[in-house]
Scaffold this motif. Structure first.
Motif: not given
Length: 453
Positions: A281-308
């Motif tokens: 989770s700690l690593l995920a928190a660190i990765c969230t900002t660059p991933l959100a800048e690339k894909w957008g917060k909403r799209n990233l959220f939709m992707g990670v819930i299905i994966f999880s």
């Protein structure tokens, strides 16, 4: 030179803010992970009574979040609207957490009354602390990207609090209790309560409020604030998002100790498993900002819930001997789940901006009360789901003969029961309207509006 609301937040201030959620998660992770097993296996309450306690208290407490948001928005002090509440609640928060895990020698009815009283008081103090703390992020910066970064720091701090609790509490109970779980829990929580208070004081002294609300905001018109909120589509959708993802995460967390104790056969192994998940989770928190800048917060959220959810559902197919597979898929699931609160609270800040942009009013505390409301209500529903499923399978924490019939329920709670929440969560996020383009336009127009105040 950038305006105060647009200036970059220094690293030290981000760390100071993050420690506030380290403190909150010392309490939150203790409650979501250990309170149910403490009540059933140590304090002696039934699974059904515990389920009713957790659900009823959280439903009541959810409404106090809204009231606290209104109160925080109308707080006037030289130190700001939200920071003073962190100072005022720091010591009471630590004291009441300790009382919640105390075990007075009452009869069955007296124990239940004490549990209700202590838990209700703790949730009220948590509200008075955490709603203003969450709202503070919305006024430390007006920059959406900087707010996402601040949210990443916040939840890195939150996961650090989880690592402290979930990695150490089991061993502290054994060490400090010398075989007596009642004493072990009591003394271990004393230490954690003191640490919680210390971290909150650091947060108060190291942070600063920068974003000033427009003149009409916080003017005393509570009904207008509520009307604006109920017209705020992003906020309404986020309320559902928060409830669903917190219920998902809380079921996963709340059953872990029982899963390892009753199914895997080694309760102490739960500590290393939970630490592994929190590192993910700690690593995920660190990765969230660059991933959100690339894909957008909403799209990233939709992707990670299905994966999880897919990874979590796989846990059902593993037996007590498949510990390595449990760790691997549990960690993968948690890497996705660890991004969810980071994204959620950053998106709440965007919905506060939306209210100011659309209606000329900004009730930051009220908007962020959705976060606390969703966490508590979702956590309460998750605890109730766990308690009711265990009760349906005949679980009695003080009777070993009930374990064979209870294990199938424990396995379902660890795997596919939370995973079923992925589809409705994905559907709600699909309708969320604030994408990268609309956020950029909204931010630019708000900057122009604020420069004229």
């Amino acid at each position: 030179m950038p305006s105060p609301s647009k200036e970059k937040i220094k690293f030290g201030e981000k760390i100071g803010y993050a420690l506030g959620d380290t403190a909150a998660n010392i309490a939150w992770r203790t409650l979501t992970t250990f309170l149910l097993v403490f009540y059933t296996d140590v304090y002696g309450l039934s699974a059904a009574a515990t389920a009713v306690l957790l659900l009823s208290t959280r439903i009541l407490d959810g409404f106090t979040d809204i009231l606290m948001g209104i109160l925080a928005d109308r707080t006037q002090s030289s130190k700001g609207k939200f920071r003073p509440w962190i100072l005022w609640t720091a010591v009471p928060f630590g004291i009441v957490l300790s009382l919640t895990f105390s075990t007075p020698n009452f009869g069955p009815t007296g124990k239940l009354i004490y549990a209700y009283a202590a838990y209700i008081l703790l949730t009220l103090i948590y509200t008075a602390n955490n709603v203003p703390y969450s709202a503070l992020m919305g006024v430390m910066t007006a920059d959406s990207k900087e707010r996402t970064s601040l949210s990443s720091f916040r939840f890195a701090g939150a996961y650090l609090g989880g690592i402290l609790v979930q990695g150490l509490l089991i061993y502290l109970v054994l060490f400090l209790g010398n075989g007596n779980e009642n004493e072990g829990y009591r003394y271990a929580i004393y230490w954690f309560s003191a640490l919680l208070t210390f971290f909150l004081l650091i947060t108060y002294f190291s942070t600063k409020e920068r974003v000033q609300a427009p003149p009409r905001a916080g003017s005393g018109n509570v009904l207008q604030d509520l009307r604006d909120l109920l017209k705020n589509k992003p906020w309404l959708l986020l309320l559902l998002v928060g409830f669903l993802f917190v219920t998902y995460n809380s079921i996963k967390q709340g059953i872990t100790v029982l899963y390892f104790k009753r199914f895997i056969g080694d309760g102490n192994m739960a500590a290393s498993y939970m630490v592994a998940l929190l590192v993910a989770s700690l690593l995920a928190a660190i990765c969230t900002t660059p991933l959100a800048e690339k894909w957008g917060k909403r799209n990233l959220f939709m992707g990670v819930i299905i994966f999880s959810a897919i990874c979590n559902g796989m846990l059902y197919f593993f037996g007590p001997e498949d510990v390595l597979q449990v760790y691997i898929f549990g960690v993968l699931s948690e890497f996705g789940a660890g991004m969810m609160p980071v994204l959620f609270f950053a998106m709440l800040g965007d919905s506060a901006d939306y209210s100011e942009w659309k209606y000329g009013r900004r009730a930051t505390g009220l908007v962020y009360s959705a976060g606390s409301f969703a966490m508590k209500f979702g956590g309460g529903v998750a605890g109730a789901i766990i308690g009711f499923v265990l009760s349906l399978h005949g679980y009695d924490g003080l009777d070993e003969s009930t374990m064979p019939q209870a294990v199938p329920g424990i396995r379902m709670l660890m795997s596919w029961v939370p995973a079923t929440l992925a589809l409705p969560l994905f559907a709600v996020l699909w309708r969320y309207p604030l994408d990268g383009a609309s956020l950029g336009k909204m931010s630019d127009e708000l900057s122009k509006q604020r420069s004229t105040l």
